[in-house]
Design a protein around this motif. Structure first.
Motif, PDB file in Angstrom:
ATOM      1  N   TYR A 152       0.814  -1.220   0.000  1.00 53.96           N
ATOM      2  CA  TYR A 152       0.000   0.000   0.000  1.00 53.96           C
ATOM      3  C   TYR A 152       0.847   1.269   0.000  1.00 53.96           C
ATOM      4  O   TYR A 152       0.305   2.383   0.012  1.00 53.96           O
ATOM      5  CB  TYR A 152      -0.927   0.007   1.221  1.00 53.96           C
ATOM      6  CG  TYR A 152      -0.206  -0.092   2.550  1.00 53.96           C
ATOM      7  CD1 TYR A 152       0.398   1.026   3.135  1.00 53.96           C
ATOM      8  CD2 TYR A 152      -0.116  -1.308   3.231  1.00 53.96           C
ATOM      9  CE1 TYR A 152       1.072   0.934   4.351  1.00 53.96           C
ATOM     10  CE2 TYR A 152       0.554  -1.409   4.442  1.00 53.96           C
ATOM     11  CZ  TYR A 152       1.137  -0.287   4.999  1.00 53.96           C
ATOM     12  OH  TYR A 152       1.804  -0.371   6.197  1.00 53.96           O
ATOM     13  N   TRP A 153       2.151   1.152  -0.021  1.00 52.51           N
ATOM     14  CA  TRP A 153       3.046   2.311   0.090  1.00 52.51           C
ATOM     15  C   TRP A 153       2.776   3.404  -0.958  1.00 52.51           C
ATOM     16  O   TRP A 153       2.827   4.596  -0.652  1.00 52.51           O
ATOM     17  CB  TRP A 153       4.494   1.839   0.011  1.00 52.51           C
ATOM     18  CG  TRP A 153       5.454   2.439   1.003  1.00 52.51           C
ATOM     19  CD1 TRP A 153       6.670   2.999   0.724  1.00 52.51           C
ATOM     20  CD2 TRP A 153       5.327   2.518   2.425  1.00 52.51           C
ATOM     21  NE1 TRP A 153       7.302   3.405   1.881  1.00 52.51           N
ATOM     22  CE2 TRP A 153       6.487   3.124   2.947  1.00 52.51           C
ATOM     23  CE3 TRP A 153       4.330   2.132   3.318  1.00 52.51           C
ATOM     24  CZ2 TRP A 153       6.686   3.353   4.304  1.00 52.51           C
ATOM     25  CZ3 TRP A 153       4.517   2.351   4.675  1.00 52.51           C
ATOM     26  CH2 TRP A 153       5.677   2.964   5.152  1.00 52.51           C
ATOM     27  N   PRO A 154       2.486   3.059  -2.231  1.00 50.87           N
ATOM     28  CA  PRO A 154       2.244   4.109  -3.229  1.00 50.87           C
ATOM     29  C   PRO A 154       1.101   5.065  -2.869  1.00 50.87           C
ATOM     30  O   PRO A 154       1.088   6.216  -3.334  1.00 50.87           O
ATOM     31  CB  PRO A 154       1.928   3.322  -4.502  1.00 50.87           C
ATOM     32  CG  PRO A 154       2.659   2.029  -4.320  1.00 50.87           C
ATOM     33  CD  PRO A 154       2.519   1.719  -2.855  1.00 50.87           C
ATOM     34  N   ALA A 155       0.155   4.616  -2.050  1.00 52.79           N
ATOM     35  CA  ALA A 155      -0.960   5.499  -1.669  1.00 52.79           C
ATOM     36  C   ALA A 155      -0.479   6.686  -0.843  1.00 52.79           C
ATOM     37  O   ALA A 155      -1.184   7.702  -0.743  1.00 52.79           O
ATOM     38  CB  ALA A 155      -2.003   4.708  -0.887  1.00 52.79           C
ATOM     39  N   TYR A 156       0.723   6.575  -0.262  1.00 52.75           N
ATOM     40  CA  TYR A 156       1.286   7.658   0.542  1.00 52.75           C
ATOM     41  C   TYR A 156       2.301   8.497  -0.242  1.00 52.75           C
ATOM     42  O   TYR A 156       2.961   9.362   0.335  1.00 52.75           O
ATOM     43  CB  TYR A 156       1.988   7.089   1.778  1.00 52.75           C
ATOM     44  CG  TYR A 156       1.059   6.501   2.816  1.00 52.75           C
ATOM     45  CD1 TYR A 156       0.566   7.290   3.853  1.00 52.75           C
ATOM     46  CD2 TYR A 156       0.673   5.172   2.768  1.00 52.75           C
ATOM     47  CE1 TYR A 156      -0.282   6.753   4.813  1.00 52.75           C
ATOM     48  CE2 TYR A 156      -0.178   4.628   3.722  1.00 52.75           C
ATOM     49  CZ  TYR A 156      -0.651   5.426   4.740  1.00 52.75           C
ATOM     50  OH  TYR A 156      -1.495   4.905   5.700  1.00 52.75           O
ATOM     51  N   ALA A 157       2.425   8.258  -1.527  1.00 51.67           N
ATOM     52  CA  ALA A 157       3.489   8.882  -2.320  1.00 51.67           C
ATOM     53  C   ALA A 157       3.435  10.406  -2.265  1.00 51.67           C
ATOM     54  O   ALA A 157       2.365  11.022  -2.247  1.00 51.67           O
ATOM     55  CB  ALA A 157       3.409   8.415  -3.763  1.00 51.67           C
ATOM     56  N   ALA A 158       4.609  11.005  -2.281  1.00 52.85           N
ATOM     57  CA  ALA A 158       4.725  12.459  -2.174  1.00 52.85           C
ATOM     58  C   ALA A 158       4.046  13.174  -3.339  1.00 52.85           C
ATOM     59  O   ALA A 158       3.459  14.243  -3.155  1.00 52.85           O
ATOM     60  CB  ALA A 158       6.198  12.855  -2.095  1.00 52.85           C
ATOM     61  N   ASP A 159       4.107  12.595  -4.555  1.00 54.12           N
ATOM     62  CA  ASP A 159       3.501  13.302  -5.699  1.00 54.12           C
ATOM     63  C   ASP A 159       1.984  13.365  -5.570  1.00 54.12           C
ATOM     64  O   ASP A 159       1.364  14.379  -5.914  1.00 54.12           O
ATOM     65  CB  ASP A 159       3.931  12.681  -7.023  1.00 54.12           C
ATOM     66  CG  ASP A 159       3.408  11.258  -7.226  1.00 54.12           C
ATOM     67  OD1 ASP A 159       3.123  10.566  -6.216  1.00 54.12           O
ATOM     68  OD2 ASP A 159       3.311  10.827  -8.392  1.00 54.12           O
ATOM     69  N   LEU A 160       1.352  12.307  -5.040  1.00 57.35           N
ATOM     70  CA  LEU A 160      -0.095  12.349  -4.813  1.00 57.35           C
ATOM     71  C   LEU A 160      -0.452  13.381  -3.762  1.00 57.35           C
ATOM     72  O   LEU A 160      -1.393  14.173  -3.927  1.00 57.35           O
ATOM     73  CB  LEU A 160      -0.604  10.976  -4.368  1.00 57.35           C
ATOM     74  CG  LEU A 160      -0.613   9.840  -5.377  1.00 57.35           C
ATOM     75  CD1 LEU A 160      -1.230   8.591  -4.736  1.00 57.35           C
ATOM     76  CD2 LEU A 160      -1.397  10.233  -6.627  1.00 57.35           C
TER      77      LEU A 160
END
Length: 506
Positions: free
Chosen positions: A411-419
Protein backbone atom coordinates in the motif's frame (compact mmCIF):
# COMPACT_ATOMS: atom_id res chain seq x y z
CA UNK A 1 17.69 12.17 7.70
CA UNK A 2 18.09 8.41 7.37
CA UNK A 3 20.00 8.54 4.06
CA UNK A 4 19.69 4.84 3.37
CA UNK A 5 15.91 5.19 3.05
CA UNK A 6 15.39 8.72 1.73
CA UNK A 7 16.03 8.60 -2.04
CA UNK A 8 18.11 6.31 -4.26
CA UNK A 9 20.03 8.26 -6.88
CA UNK A 10 21.92 5.42 -8.57
CA UNK A 11 19.26 2.71 -8.64
CA UNK A 12 20.97 0.17 -6.39
CA UNK A 13 18.16 0.12 -3.81
CA UNK A 14 20.05 2.08 -1.15
CA UNK A 15 19.39 5.77 -0.54
CA UNK A 16 22.40 7.96 -1.18
CA UNK A 17 23.70 11.53 -1.28
CA UNK A 18 22.80 11.87 -4.95
CA UNK A 19 19.23 11.03 -4.02
CA UNK A 20 19.21 13.67 -1.29
CA UNK A 21 20.60 16.29 -3.64
CA UNK A 22 17.87 15.50 -6.18
CA UNK A 23 15.23 16.09 -3.50
CA UNK A 24 16.54 19.39 -2.14
CA UNK A 25 13.72 21.30 -3.95
CA UNK A 26 11.16 19.10 -2.15
CA UNK A 27 12.80 19.83 1.20
CA UNK A 28 12.95 23.55 0.47
CA UNK A 29 9.26 23.55 -0.46
CA UNK A 30 8.45 21.69 2.74
CA UNK A 31 10.06 24.61 4.56
CA UNK A 32 12.81 22.91 6.55
CA UNK A 33 15.84 25.01 7.45
CA UNK A 34 18.23 22.24 8.54
CA UNK A 35 18.87 18.57 7.81
CA UNK A 36 20.14 16.21 10.48
CA UNK A 37 21.86 13.27 8.82
CA UNK A 38 22.17 9.94 10.58
CA UNK A 39 25.73 8.55 10.21
CA UNK A 40 26.83 8.52 6.58
CA UNK A 41 30.37 7.37 7.33
CA UNK A 42 32.22 4.23 6.28
CA UNK A 43 30.55 1.38 8.17
CA UNK A 44 29.88 -2.38 8.00
CA UNK A 45 26.23 -1.40 8.72
CA UNK A 46 25.77 -3.81 11.59
CA UNK A 47 23.65 -1.13 13.30
CA UNK A 48 22.44 1.11 10.50
CA UNK A 49 25.69 3.07 10.30
CA UNK A 50 26.02 3.68 14.03
CA UNK A 51 29.01 1.35 13.91
CA UNK A 52 31.52 3.77 12.40
CA UNK A 53 34.76 2.52 10.86
CA UNK A 54 36.07 5.89 9.59
CA UNK A 55 34.62 9.32 10.41
CA UNK A 56 36.55 11.00 7.58
CA UNK A 57 35.13 8.85 4.79
CA UNK A 58 31.61 8.50 3.37
CA UNK A 59 30.36 4.95 3.02
CA UNK A 60 30.53 3.98 -0.69
CA UNK A 61 26.87 2.96 -0.55
CA UNK A 62 26.04 6.63 -0.02
CA UNK A 63 28.66 8.33 -2.18
CA UNK A 64 31.96 10.10 -1.62
CA UNK A 65 33.37 12.82 0.59
CA UNK A 66 33.35 15.16 -2.39
CA UNK A 67 29.61 14.50 -2.85
CA UNK A 68 29.00 15.21 0.83
CA UNK A 69 30.81 18.53 0.53
CA UNK A 70 28.75 19.34 -2.57
CA UNK A 71 25.52 18.44 -0.79
CA UNK A 72 26.41 20.63 2.21
CA UNK A 73 27.11 23.56 -0.14
CA UNK A 74 24.02 23.06 -2.33
CA UNK A 75 21.75 22.75 0.70
CA UNK A 76 23.20 25.92 2.17
CA UNK A 77 22.45 27.75 -1.09
CA UNK A 78 18.76 26.85 -0.63
CA UNK A 79 18.80 28.06 3.00
CA UNK A 80 19.15 24.59 4.50
CA UNK A 81 21.95 23.90 6.98
CA UNK A 82 23.51 20.51 7.67
CA UNK A 83 23.81 18.67 10.99
CA UNK A 84 25.92 15.50 11.11
CA UNK A 85 25.73 12.66 13.62
CA UNK A 86 28.70 11.76 15.84
CA UNK A 87 28.67 8.48 17.79
CA UNK A 88 31.27 8.98 20.54
CA UNK A 89 30.43 6.04 22.81
CA UNK A 90 31.76 3.38 20.46
CA UNK A 91 33.20 2.57 17.05
CA UNK A 92 32.88 -0.36 14.67
CA UNK A 93 34.85 -3.50 15.35
CA UNK A 94 36.33 -2.81 11.89
CA UNK A 95 37.75 0.55 13.01
CA UNK A 96 41.57 0.60 12.68
CA UNK A 97 41.93 1.20 16.42
CA UNK A 98 40.00 -1.91 17.39
CA UNK A 99 41.66 -4.09 14.78
CA UNK A 100 45.04 -2.98 16.13
CA UNK A 101 43.82 -3.64 19.67
CA UNK A 102 42.86 -7.21 18.75
CA UNK A 103 46.36 -7.65 17.36
CA UNK A 104 47.76 -6.76 20.77
CA UNK A 105 48.82 -3.19 20.00
CA UNK A 106 48.82 -0.26 22.44
CA UNK A 107 45.41 0.70 21.01
CA UNK A 108 44.02 -1.83 23.49
CA UNK A 109 44.07 1.01 26.04
CA UNK A 110 41.56 2.92 23.92
CA UNK A 111 38.83 0.38 24.78
CA UNK A 112 37.66 -1.55 27.83
CA UNK A 113 39.40 -4.93 27.87
CA UNK A 114 39.21 -6.93 31.09
CA UNK A 115 39.81 -10.48 32.30
CA UNK A 116 36.66 -12.40 33.09
CA UNK A 117 35.32 -13.39 36.47
CA UNK A 118 34.53 -16.81 37.89
CA UNK A 119 36.51 -20.02 37.39
CA UNK A 120 38.91 -19.61 34.49
CA UNK A 121 37.54 -16.15 33.70
CA UNK A 122 34.56 -17.72 31.95
CA UNK A 123 32.06 -15.13 33.17
CA UNK A 124 31.83 -11.48 32.06
CA UNK A 125 33.80 -8.95 34.15
CA UNK A 126 30.54 -7.46 35.51
CA UNK A 127 26.78 -7.72 35.16
CA UNK A 128 26.19 -4.87 32.74
CA UNK A 129 23.66 -5.54 29.98
CA UNK A 130 23.64 -4.29 26.41
CA UNK A 131 21.11 -1.66 25.31
CA UNK A 132 20.14 -4.22 22.67
CA UNK A 133 19.70 -7.05 25.18
CA UNK A 134 22.05 -9.69 26.50
CA UNK A 135 25.43 -9.15 28.20
CA UNK A 136 27.48 -6.05 27.43
CA UNK A 137 30.66 -8.14 27.15
CA UNK A 138 32.11 -10.42 24.49
CA UNK A 139 34.97 -12.84 25.10
CA UNK A 140 37.93 -13.06 22.74
CA UNK A 141 39.98 -16.16 21.92
CA UNK A 142 42.80 -14.91 24.16
CA UNK A 143 40.41 -15.08 27.14
CA UNK A 144 39.89 -11.34 27.67
CA UNK A 145 36.51 -9.66 27.38
CA UNK A 146 35.66 -6.29 25.81
CA UNK A 147 32.79 -3.94 26.66
CA UNK A 148 30.01 -2.99 24.25
CA UNK A 149 26.91 -1.25 25.58
CA UNK A 150 25.29 -1.89 22.20
CA UNK A 151 26.07 -4.69 19.70
CA UNK A 152 29.26 -6.80 19.92
CA UNK A 153 30.34 -5.12 16.67
CA UNK A 154 30.34 -1.77 18.53
CA UNK A 155 33.15 -1.79 21.13
CA UNK A 156 32.98 1.04 23.66
CA UNK A 157 35.76 3.59 23.70
CA UNK A 158 37.73 4.44 26.83
CA UNK A 159 37.06 8.14 27.36
CA UNK A 160 39.62 8.30 30.15
CA UNK A 161 42.33 8.08 27.47
CA UNK A 162 43.48 11.46 26.05
CA UNK A 163 43.85 10.04 22.52
CA UNK A 164 40.12 9.31 22.40
CA UNK A 165 39.28 12.87 23.37
CA UNK A 166 41.78 14.37 20.92
CA UNK A 167 40.53 12.23 18.05
CA UNK A 168 36.95 13.36 18.52
CA UNK A 169 37.90 17.02 18.71
CA UNK A 170 39.78 16.54 15.44
CA UNK A 171 36.70 14.87 13.91
CA UNK A 172 34.56 17.84 14.94
CA UNK A 173 36.99 20.24 13.28
CA UNK A 174 37.08 18.06 10.16
CA UNK A 175 33.33 18.41 9.61
CA UNK A 176 32.99 22.02 10.75
CA UNK A 177 35.65 22.92 8.20
CA UNK A 178 33.51 21.26 5.52
CA UNK A 179 30.63 23.55 6.27
CA UNK A 180 28.36 21.66 8.62
CA UNK A 181 26.38 23.90 10.94
CA UNK A 182 26.00 21.48 13.82
CA UNK A 183 26.52 18.06 15.33
CA UNK A 184 24.01 15.70 16.89
CA UNK A 185 25.63 13.61 19.62
CA UNK A 186 24.42 10.01 19.85
CA UNK A 187 23.92 8.45 23.31
CA UNK A 188 25.45 11.57 24.78
CA UNK A 189 25.19 10.50 28.44
CA UNK A 190 26.91 7.11 28.12
CA UNK A 191 30.54 7.89 27.25
CA UNK A 192 32.30 7.92 30.62
CA UNK A 193 32.48 4.77 32.73
CA UNK A 194 33.45 4.23 36.35
CA UNK A 195 37.08 3.04 35.97
CA UNK A 196 36.42 0.23 38.46
CA UNK A 197 33.66 -1.15 36.18
CA UNK A 198 31.57 -2.26 39.17
CA UNK A 199 28.37 -4.29 38.97
CA UNK A 200 25.20 -2.27 38.49
CA UNK A 201 23.20 -1.75 41.67
CA UNK A 202 19.68 -0.33 41.28
CA UNK A 203 19.41 3.10 42.88
CA UNK A 204 23.13 3.48 43.57
CA UNK A 205 24.43 6.95 42.76
CA UNK A 206 26.41 7.67 40.67
CA UNK A 207 25.51 5.24 37.92
CA UNK A 208 28.56 3.31 36.68
CA UNK A 209 28.15 4.46 33.06
CA UNK A 210 25.19 6.86 32.70
CA UNK A 211 25.43 10.62 33.27
CA UNK A 212 28.74 10.66 35.13
CA UNK A 213 30.05 14.03 36.25
CA UNK A 214 33.34 13.63 34.36
CA UNK A 215 31.38 13.78 31.12
CA UNK A 216 30.75 17.51 31.39
CA UNK A 217 34.41 18.38 30.91
CA UNK A 218 34.30 16.44 27.63
CA UNK A 219 31.46 18.61 26.37
CA UNK A 220 33.10 21.79 27.61
CA UNK A 221 36.10 20.96 25.47
CA UNK A 222 33.80 20.19 22.53
CA UNK A 223 31.99 23.50 23.03
CA UNK A 224 35.28 25.36 22.72
CA UNK A 225 35.76 23.68 19.33
CA UNK A 226 32.22 24.49 18.19
CA UNK A 227 32.62 28.12 19.22
CA UNK A 228 35.62 28.44 16.89
CA UNK A 229 33.32 27.70 13.94
CA UNK A 230 29.97 29.01 15.13
CA UNK A 231 28.63 25.44 15.24
CA UNK A 232 25.91 24.03 17.46
CA UNK A 233 25.40 20.77 19.35
CA UNK A 234 22.24 18.72 19.78
CA UNK A 235 22.55 16.03 22.44
CA UNK A 236 20.68 12.74 22.61
CA UNK A 237 20.25 12.80 26.38
CA UNK A 238 17.74 10.35 27.91
CA UNK A 239 17.58 11.30 31.61
CA UNK A 240 14.57 11.29 33.96
CA UNK A 241 16.17 13.76 36.39
CA UNK A 242 15.38 17.32 35.29
CA UNK A 243 18.23 18.92 37.19
CA UNK A 244 20.77 16.44 35.81
CA UNK A 245 19.42 16.92 32.27
CA UNK A 246 19.71 20.70 32.52
CA UNK A 247 23.42 20.48 33.33
CA UNK A 248 24.13 19.45 29.74
CA UNK A 249 22.57 22.70 28.53
CA UNK A 250 24.75 25.08 30.52
CA UNK A 251 26.18 27.97 28.44
CA UNK A 252 29.58 26.30 28.06
CA UNK A 253 28.27 22.82 27.09
CA UNK A 254 25.59 21.69 24.62
CA UNK A 255 23.31 24.19 22.88
CA UNK A 256 20.23 21.99 23.02
CA UNK A 257 19.08 18.40 23.54
CA UNK A 258 16.34 16.18 22.19
CA UNK A 259 13.10 16.10 24.16
CA UNK A 260 12.27 12.47 24.78
CA UNK A 261 9.54 13.06 27.35
CA UNK A 262 7.38 14.68 24.66
CA UNK A 263 8.25 12.04 22.06
CA UNK A 264 7.25 9.18 24.38
CA UNK A 265 4.27 10.92 26.01
CA UNK A 266 0.84 9.27 25.58
CA UNK A 267 -1.95 11.11 23.77
CA UNK A 268 -3.42 12.48 27.00
CA UNK A 269 -4.03 16.18 27.64
CA UNK A 270 -2.75 16.32 31.22
CA UNK A 271 0.41 14.39 30.49
CA UNK A 272 1.15 16.35 27.33
CA UNK A 273 0.73 19.63 29.20
CA UNK A 274 2.99 18.39 31.99
CA UNK A 275 5.61 17.33 29.44
CA UNK A 276 5.47 20.74 27.75
CA UNK A 277 5.69 22.59 31.07
CA UNK A 278 8.55 20.42 32.30
CA UNK A 279 10.46 20.85 29.05
CA UNK A 280 10.15 24.62 29.07
CA UNK A 281 11.10 24.73 32.76
CA UNK A 282 14.19 22.59 32.12
CA UNK A 283 15.44 24.89 29.39
CA UNK A 284 14.52 28.26 30.90
CA UNK A 285 17.29 28.53 33.56
CA UNK A 286 20.04 28.13 30.98
CA UNK A 287 18.30 29.95 28.12
CA UNK A 288 18.46 26.93 25.80
CA UNK A 289 15.80 26.45 23.12
CA UNK A 290 13.42 23.55 23.69
CA UNK A 291 13.10 20.84 21.06
CA UNK A 292 9.98 18.95 20.01
CA UNK A 293 9.88 15.67 18.12
CA UNK A 294 7.13 13.11 17.56
CA UNK A 295 9.18 10.34 15.98
CA UNK A 296 12.67 9.41 14.82
CA UNK A 297 14.60 6.53 13.26
CA UNK A 298 14.47 4.56 16.54
CA UNK A 299 10.81 4.71 17.55
CA UNK A 300 7.42 3.53 16.26
CA UNK A 301 5.98 5.95 13.72
CA UNK A 302 3.48 8.44 15.09
CA UNK A 303 0.34 7.43 13.18
CA UNK A 304 0.81 3.83 14.30
CA UNK A 305 1.64 4.64 17.92
CA UNK A 306 -1.29 7.06 18.31
CA UNK A 307 -3.66 4.45 16.89
CA UNK A 308 -2.92 1.95 19.64
CA UNK A 309 -4.44 1.45 23.05
CA UNK A 310 -1.09 2.41 24.60
CA UNK A 311 -0.22 5.66 22.83
CA UNK A 312 3.08 6.22 24.66
CA UNK A 313 6.42 4.82 23.58
CA UNK A 314 8.65 2.45 25.49
CA UNK A 315 11.23 0.13 23.94
CA UNK A 316 10.23 -2.54 26.49
CA UNK A 317 6.62 -2.69 25.21
CA UNK A 318 7.34 -3.14 21.49
CA UNK A 319 5.79 -6.37 20.24
CA UNK A 320 4.69 -8.03 17.03
CA UNK A 321 1.00 -7.89 16.19
CA UNK A 322 -0.01 -4.90 18.35
CA UNK A 323 -3.50 -3.79 17.11
CA UNK A 324 -3.58 -0.34 15.51
CA UNK A 325 -6.38 1.89 14.23
CA UNK A 326 -4.58 3.85 11.51
CA UNK A 327 -7.48 6.23 10.84
CA UNK A 328 -7.50 7.23 14.51
CA UNK A 329 -3.70 7.42 14.61
CA UNK A 330 -3.61 9.62 11.52
CA UNK A 331 -6.20 12.01 12.95
CA UNK A 332 -4.20 12.34 16.15
CA UNK A 333 -0.89 12.66 14.28
CA UNK A 334 -2.29 15.58 12.29
CA UNK A 335 -3.35 17.29 15.51
CA UNK A 336 0.00 16.55 17.12
CA UNK A 337 1.78 18.12 14.15
CA UNK A 338 -0.04 21.41 14.75
CA UNK A 339 0.55 21.17 18.49
CA UNK A 340 4.31 20.64 18.17
CA UNK A 341 4.76 23.29 15.47
CA UNK A 342 2.99 25.88 17.64
CA UNK A 343 5.33 25.40 20.62
CA UNK A 344 8.35 27.64 21.29
CA UNK A 345 11.67 26.20 20.20
CA UNK A 346 12.87 23.88 17.42
CA UNK A 347 10.82 21.11 15.82
CA UNK A 348 12.39 18.01 14.23
CA UNK A 349 10.36 16.16 11.59
CA UNK A 350 11.51 12.63 10.80
CA UNK A 351 11.39 11.77 7.10
CA UNK A 352 8.02 10.33 6.17
CA UNK A 353 6.20 11.95 9.08
CA UNK A 354 5.15 14.69 6.66
CA UNK A 355 3.61 11.93 4.52
CA UNK A 356 1.80 10.28 7.43
CA UNK A 357 3.62 7.00 6.91
CA UNK A 358 2.65 4.19 9.30
CA UNK A 359 5.05 1.71 10.86
CA UNK A 360 5.64 -1.02 8.27
CA UNK A 361 5.51 -4.71 9.12
CA UNK A 362 8.81 -6.25 8.03
CA UNK A 363 8.87 -10.02 7.42
CA UNK A 364 11.19 -11.58 10.01
CA UNK A 365 13.49 -12.95 7.32
CA UNK A 366 14.09 -9.39 6.02
CA UNK A 367 14.70 -7.69 9.38
CA UNK A 368 18.22 -6.30 9.78
CA UNK A 369 18.04 -4.45 13.10
CA UNK A 370 20.29 -5.97 15.80
CA UNK A 371 17.61 -5.22 18.42
CA UNK A 372 15.52 -7.98 16.84
CA UNK A 373 18.32 -10.52 16.91
CA UNK A 374 19.61 -9.65 20.39
CA UNK A 375 16.06 -10.07 21.76
CA UNK A 376 15.82 -13.58 20.37
CA UNK A 377 13.23 -12.44 17.86
CA UNK A 378 10.70 -11.05 20.35
CA UNK A 379 11.39 -7.34 19.71
CA UNK A 380 10.37 -6.31 16.16
CA UNK A 381 13.23 -3.81 16.12
CA UNK A 382 13.33 -0.45 14.40
CA UNK A 383 13.27 -1.35 10.72
CA UNK A 384 9.53 -0.66 10.49
CA UNK A 385 10.14 3.10 10.71
CA UNK A 386 13.10 2.96 8.30
CA UNK A 387 11.39 1.68 5.15
CA UNK A 388 12.40 3.67 2.02
CA UNK A 389 10.11 6.57 1.18
CA UNK A 390 7.42 6.56 -1.54
CA UNK A 391 7.94 9.43 -4.01
CA UNK A 392 5.82 8.56 -7.07
CA UNK A 393 2.69 6.46 -6.95
CA UNK A 394 2.97 5.17 -10.52
CA UNK A 395 6.69 4.34 -10.52
CA UNK A 396 8.42 1.06 -9.63
CA UNK A 397 9.23 0.88 -5.93
CA UNK A 398 7.06 4.00 -5.45
CA UNK A 399 9.77 6.11 -7.08
CA UNK A 400 12.42 5.43 -4.45
CA UNK A 401 14.88 4.03 -7.00
CA UNK A 402 16.04 0.44 -7.29
CA UNK A 403 14.54 -2.44 -5.34
CA UNK A 404 14.71 -1.12 -1.76
CA UNK A 405 17.03 -2.59 0.85
CA UNK A 406 13.96 -2.99 3.09
CA UNK A 407 10.66 -4.09 1.53
CA UNK A 408 7.97 -1.48 0.99
CA UNK A 409 4.40 -2.54 1.86
CA UNK A 410 2.03 -3.05 -1.07
CA UNK A 411 0.00 0.00 0.00
CA UNK A 412 3.05 2.31 0.09
CA UNK A 413 2.24 4.11 -3.23
CA UNK A 414 -0.96 5.50 -1.67
CA UNK A 415 1.29 7.66 0.54
CA UNK A 416 3.49 8.88 -2.32
CA UNK A 417 4.73 12.46 -2.17
CA UNK A 418 3.50 13.30 -5.70
CA UNK A 419 -0.10 12.35 -4.81
CA UNK A 420 0.00 14.31 -1.58
CA UNK A 421 1.59 17.37 -3.19
CA UNK A 422 -1.51 17.67 -5.40
CA UNK A 423 -3.87 17.48 -2.40
CA UNK A 424 -3.89 20.48 0.00
CA UNK A 425 -5.77 18.35 2.53
CA UNK A 426 -3.10 15.66 2.68
CA UNK A 427 -0.62 15.22 5.51
CA UNK A 428 2.08 16.75 3.30
CA UNK A 429 -0.20 19.70 2.55
CA UNK A 430 -0.81 20.17 6.28
CA UNK A 431 2.91 20.15 7.12
CA UNK A 432 3.80 22.54 4.30
CA UNK A 433 1.13 25.02 5.33
CA UNK A 434 1.89 24.72 9.04
CA UNK A 435 5.61 25.34 8.54
CA UNK A 436 4.81 28.30 6.27
CA UNK A 437 2.44 29.82 8.84
CA UNK A 438 4.50 29.01 11.92
CA UNK A 439 6.03 32.53 12.21
CA UNK A 440 2.61 33.90 13.25
CA UNK A 441 3.30 32.55 16.74
CA UNK A 442 6.38 34.72 17.20
CA UNK A 443 9.43 33.83 19.24
CA UNK A 444 8.17 34.42 22.76
CA UNK A 445 6.88 32.07 25.47
CA UNK A 446 3.44 30.49 25.60
CA UNK A 447 0.57 31.30 27.95
CA UNK A 448 -1.96 28.59 28.76
CA UNK A 449 -5.62 29.50 28.31
CA UNK A 450 -8.48 28.19 30.47
CA UNK A 451 -10.15 25.17 28.87
CA UNK A 452 -12.48 22.27 29.66
CA UNK A 453 -10.97 18.98 30.82
CA UNK A 454 -9.12 17.23 28.01
CA UNK A 455 -8.44 20.36 25.96
CA UNK A 456 -5.10 22.14 25.52
CA UNK A 457 -5.04 25.79 24.49
CA UNK A 458 -2.32 28.40 24.58
CA UNK A 459 -1.38 31.68 23.01
CA UNK A 460 2.04 32.92 21.98
CA UNK A 461 3.67 36.34 21.90
CA UNK A 462 2.95 36.70 18.19
CA UNK A 463 -0.74 36.73 19.01
CA UNK A 464 -1.80 33.43 17.47
CA UNK A 465 -3.20 30.61 19.58
CA UNK A 466 -3.41 26.82 19.33
CA UNK A 467 -6.30 24.67 20.58
CA UNK A 468 -6.13 20.87 20.68
CA UNK A 469 -9.14 18.77 21.66
CA UNK A 470 -8.28 15.45 23.30
CA UNK A 471 -11.66 15.22 25.07
CA UNK A 472 -14.45 12.86 24.02
CA UNK A 473 -16.83 15.58 22.81
CA UNK A 474 -16.52 18.61 20.49
CA UNK A 475 -15.63 21.93 22.14
CA UNK A 476 -16.59 25.51 21.36
CA UNK A 477 -13.82 27.70 19.98
CA UNK A 478 -13.25 31.24 21.23
CA UNK A 479 -14.77 33.95 19.10
CA UNK A 480 -12.27 34.92 16.43
CA UNK A 481 -11.78 35.25 12.73
CA UNK A 482 -11.84 32.02 10.71
CA UNK A 483 -9.14 29.52 11.70
CA UNK A 484 -5.71 29.96 10.21
CA UNK A 485 -5.29 26.21 9.93
CA UNK A 486 -7.00 23.10 11.25
CA UNK A 487 -5.85 19.48 11.35
CA UNK A 488 -9.36 18.36 10.36
CA UNK A 489 -12.77 19.86 9.61
CA UNK A 490 -14.84 21.56 12.31
CA UNK A 491 -18.29 20.12 12.96
CA UNK A 492 -21.53 21.57 11.57
CA UNK A 493 -21.76 23.97 14.54
CA UNK A 494 -18.20 25.23 14.11
CA UNK A 495 -16.91 23.26 17.09
CA UNK A 496 -13.55 21.51 17.33
CA UNK A 497 -14.03 17.72 17.16
CA UNK A 498 -12.17 15.16 19.22
CA UNK A 499 -8.50 14.57 18.26
CA UNK A 500 -8.35 17.75 16.22
CA UNK A 501 -6.21 20.89 16.50
CA UNK A 502 -6.68 24.41 15.20
CA UNK A 503 -4.61 27.58 14.92
CA UNK A 504 -6.45 30.86 15.50
CA UNK A 505 -5.55 34.47 14.91
CA UNK A 506 -5.44 36.92 17.80
Amino acid sequence: MYVRSFADGDGDGTGDLAGVRSRLPYLAELGVDALWFNPWYLSPMKDGGYDVADYRAIDPAFGTLAEAEKLIAEARETGIRTIVDIVPNHVSDQHPWFRAALAGGPERELFHFRPGSGPGGELPPNDWTSQFGGPAWTRLPDGDWYLHLFAPEQPDLNWAHPAVRQEHEDILRFWFERGVAGVRIDSAALLVKDPRLPDFVEGRDPHPYVDRDELHEVYRSWRRVADEYGGVFVGEVWLPDTERFTRYLRPDELHTAFNFSFLSCPWEARRLRRSIDDTLAEHAPVGAPATWVLCNHDVTRTVTRYGREDTGFDFATKAFGTPTDLALGTRRARAAALLSLALPGAVYVYQGEELGLPEADIPPYRIQDPMYFRSGGTDPGRDGCRVPLPWRADAPHAGFGGEPWLPQPAYWPAYAADLQAADPGSMLGLYREAIRLRPVFGDGPLTWLPTPEGVLAFTRAGGASCVVNLADTPVELPASSPPLLASGPLDERGRLPKDTAVWLRA
